[in-house]
Design a protein around this motif. Structure first.
Motif, PDB file in Angstrom:
ATOM      1  N   SER A 181       0.833  -1.199   0.000  1.00 53.50           N
ATOM      2  CA  SER A 181       0.000   0.000   0.000  1.00 53.50           C
ATOM      3  C   SER A 181       0.868   1.248   0.000  1.00 53.50           C
ATOM      4  O   SER A 181       0.635   2.200  -0.759  1.00 53.50           O
ATOM      5  CB  SER A 181      -0.920  -0.011   1.221  1.00 53.50           C
ATOM      6  N   ARG A 182       1.906   1.251   0.832  1.00 50.95           N
ATOM      7  CA  ARG A 182       2.804   2.411   0.875  1.00 50.95           C
ATOM      8  C   ARG A 182       3.660   2.508  -0.383  1.00 50.95           C
ATOM      9  O   ARG A 182       3.905   3.602  -0.890  1.00 50.95           O
ATOM     10  CB  ARG A 182       3.722   2.312   2.087  1.00 50.95           C
ATOM     11  N   ALA A 183       4.117   1.361  -0.863  1.00 50.81           N
ATOM     12  CA  ALA A 183       5.061   1.374  -1.983  1.00 50.81           C
ATOM     13  C   ALA A 183       4.387   1.704  -3.308  1.00 50.81           C
ATOM     14  O   ALA A 183       4.998   2.300  -4.192  1.00 50.81           O
ATOM     15  CB  ALA A 183       5.769   0.023  -2.074  1.00 50.81           C
ATOM     16  N   ILE A 184       3.113   1.302  -3.455  1.00 48.20           N
ATOM     17  CA  ILE A 184       2.460   1.414  -4.754  1.00 48.20           C
ATOM     18  C   ILE A 184       1.283   2.387  -4.726  1.00 48.20           C
ATOM     19  O   ILE A 184       1.226   3.342  -5.508  1.00 48.20           O
ATOM     20  CB  ILE A 184       1.978   0.021  -5.232  1.00 48.20           C
ATOM     21  N   LEU A 185       0.322   2.166  -3.822  1.00 47.47           N
ATOM     22  CA  LEU A 185      -0.892   2.982  -3.817  1.00 47.47           C
ATOM     23  C   LEU A 185      -0.658   4.370  -3.231  1.00 47.47           C
ATOM     24  O   LEU A 185      -1.284   5.340  -3.653  1.00 47.47           O
ATOM     25  CB  LEU A 185      -1.995   2.265  -3.037  1.00 47.47           C
ATOM     26  N   HIS A 186       0.226   4.459  -2.242  1.00 47.93           N
ATOM     27  CA  HIS A 186       0.496   5.741  -1.587  1.00 47.93           C
ATOM     28  C   HIS A 186       1.993   6.005  -1.656  1.00 47.93           C
ATOM     29  O   HIS A 186       2.676   6.071  -0.634  1.00 47.93           O
ATOM     30  CB  HIS A 186       0.015   5.715  -0.131  1.00 47.93           C
ATOM     31  N   ASP A 187       2.476   6.188  -2.884  1.00 49.36           N
ATOM     32  CA  ASP A 187       3.921   6.251  -3.068  1.00 49.36           C
ATOM     33  C   ASP A 187       4.548   7.555  -2.596  1.00 49.36           C
ATOM     34  O   ASP A 187       5.755   7.739  -2.723  1.00 49.36           O
ATOM     35  CB  ASP A 187       4.293   5.979  -4.532  1.00 49.36           C
ATOM     36  N   TRP A 188       3.736   8.462  -2.037  1.00 46.46           N
ATOM     37  CA  TRP A 188       4.291   9.665  -1.427  1.00 46.46           C
ATOM     38  C   TRP A 188       4.706   9.394   0.020  1.00 46.46           C
ATOM     39  O   TRP A 188       5.423  10.186   0.626  1.00 46.46           O
ATOM     40  CB  TRP A 188       3.277  10.802  -1.465  1.00 46.46           C
ATOM     41  N   GLN A 189       4.251   8.276   0.573  1.00 43.51           N
ATOM     42  CA  GLN A 189       4.601   7.949   1.948  1.00 43.51           C
ATOM     43  C   GLN A 189       6.016   7.380   2.010  1.00 43.51           C
ATOM     44  O   GLN A 189       6.498   6.745   1.072  1.00 43.51           O
ATOM     45  CB  GLN A 189       3.606   6.940   2.534  1.00 43.51           C
ATOM     46  N   GLU A 190       6.667   7.577   3.126  1.00 47.58           N
ATOM     47  CA  GLU A 190       8.024   7.092   3.293  1.00 47.58           C
ATOM     48  C   GLU A 190       8.039   5.579   3.489  1.00 47.58           C
ATOM     49  O   GLU A 190       7.053   4.974   3.922  1.00 47.58           O
ATOM     50  CB  GLU A 190       8.682   7.766   4.498  1.00 47.58           C
ATOM     51  N   LEU A 191       9.171   4.991   3.147  1.00 40.32           N
ATOM     52  CA  LEU A 191       9.414   3.572   3.395  1.00 40.32           C
ATOM     53  C   LEU A 191      10.664   3.486   4.277  1.00 40.32           C
ATOM     54  O   LEU A 191      11.737   3.073   3.834  1.00 40.32           O
ATOM     55  CB  LEU A 191       9.633   2.819   2.078  1.00 40.32           C
ATOM     56  N   PRO A 192      10.536   3.871   5.537  1.00 40.15           N
ATOM     57  CA  PRO A 192      11.726   4.000   6.392  1.00 40.15           C
ATOM     58  C   PRO A 192      12.266   2.649   6.843  1.00 40.15           C
ATOM     59  O   PRO A 192      11.564   1.627   6.833  1.00 40.15           O
ATOM     60  CB  PRO A 192      11.189   4.791   7.589  1.00 40.15           C
ATOM     61  N   GLU A 193      13.528   2.638   7.235  1.00 43.59           N
ATOM     62  CA  GLU A 193      14.094   1.442   7.850  1.00 43.59           C
ATOM     63  C   GLU A 193      13.304   1.129   9.114  1.00 43.59           C
ATOM     64  O   GLU A 193      12.866   2.022   9.830  1.00 43.59           O
ATOM     65  CB  GLU A 193      15.569   1.678   8.193  1.00 43.59           C
ATOM     66  N   GLY A 194      13.115  -0.136   9.372  1.00 44.25           N
ATOM     67  CA  GLY A 194      12.344  -0.547  10.534  1.00 44.25           C
ATOM     68  C   GLY A 194      10.878  -0.768  10.238  1.00 44.25           C
ATOM     69  O   GLY A 194      10.145  -1.303  11.080  1.00 44.25           O
TER      70      GLY A 194
END
Length: 231
Positions: A181-194
């Motif tokens: 969801s974060r990586a594709i649908l809401h790609d403005w969201q961060e993908l932080p470590e952890g």
């Protein structure tokens, strides 16, 4: 995935299609052909506009050389996509949590790579525009990733780490969907470590077997999920 190839750079880890009898294959030719396809896609050539003849010509090899390696354009495009993907992580085979984190971390890194690599975004978009080719990619690459989750979940059920009354396919969605969801649908969201650890721990809190449950007798049942925790 730990960063995918950048525009114009060499492709490492190019998958080699199944060997045929005869002379040994040339890895250099494989790389040249796949890099040629990536360059053409980056230059705006669509998958529909690509032909095996044009690819061979642009790569500086004979058409027969390309056909000896790939039966057709779809088989070649699958290897082009695979060349942009790191190998799946080696799983330790210990606690289910650790392997689930490793699998989700792989998806997080691939999401980051897709954001930073124009050629990866272009290649994926081009393949998705061709349903049969996308289905083939899903049935091979994506399905293999899901099977890895299933195996870890079944092992966790057998070890008493995860409730055994839940369907492994549903459980896989519970773990994977927040990352996708974060990586594709809401790609403005961060993908932080952890992030992988946060997702796994949050889901495990809800599906962890209680001491009274014990190891599952039938891990990975394909029947419907039973809501609620056993009493």
């Amino acid at each position: 995935m730990s960063g995918g190839p950048v525009s114009g750079g060499p492709v490492s880890g190019v998958p080699v299609p199944a060997e045929r009898r005869g002379r040994p294959r040339s890895a250099a030719v494989d790389r040249a052909v796949i890099e040629t396809v990536l360059r053409l896609l980056e230059d705006g050539v669509t998958v529909a506009e690509l032909s095996m003849e044009r690819i061979a010509r642009e790569a500086g090899v004979g058409k027969a050389t390309v056909y000896r390696r790939w039966a057709g354009k779809e088989a070649l495009m699958l290897d082009v996509l695979r060349s942009l993907d790191d190998s799946a992580p080696e799983l330790a085979g210990g606690p289910a949590r650790d392997d689930l984190v490793a699998l989700l971390e792989f998806l997080r890194r691939r999401g980051l790579a897709k954001r930073s690599s124009a050629v990866l975004r272009t290649a994926v978009a081009q393949v998705r525009a061709h349903p049969r080719l996308w289905q083939e990619y899903h049935d091979t690459v994506v399905a293999a990733r899901r099977r890895a989750f299933h195996e870890v979940l079944r092992r966790g059920m057998a070890a008493g780490e995860i409730r055994a009354d839940l369907d492994v396919d549903l459980l896989t969605d519970l773990f994977v969907s927040p990352m996708l969801s974060r990586a594709i649908l809401h790609d403005w969201q961060e993908l932080p470590e952890g992030l992988a650890e946060q997702i796994v721990d949050a889901v495990l809190e809800g599906v962890r077997a209680s001491p009274a449950d014990g190891p599952g007798d039938s891990p990975g049942s394909s029947g419907p999920a039973v809501p609620g925790r056993k009493s």
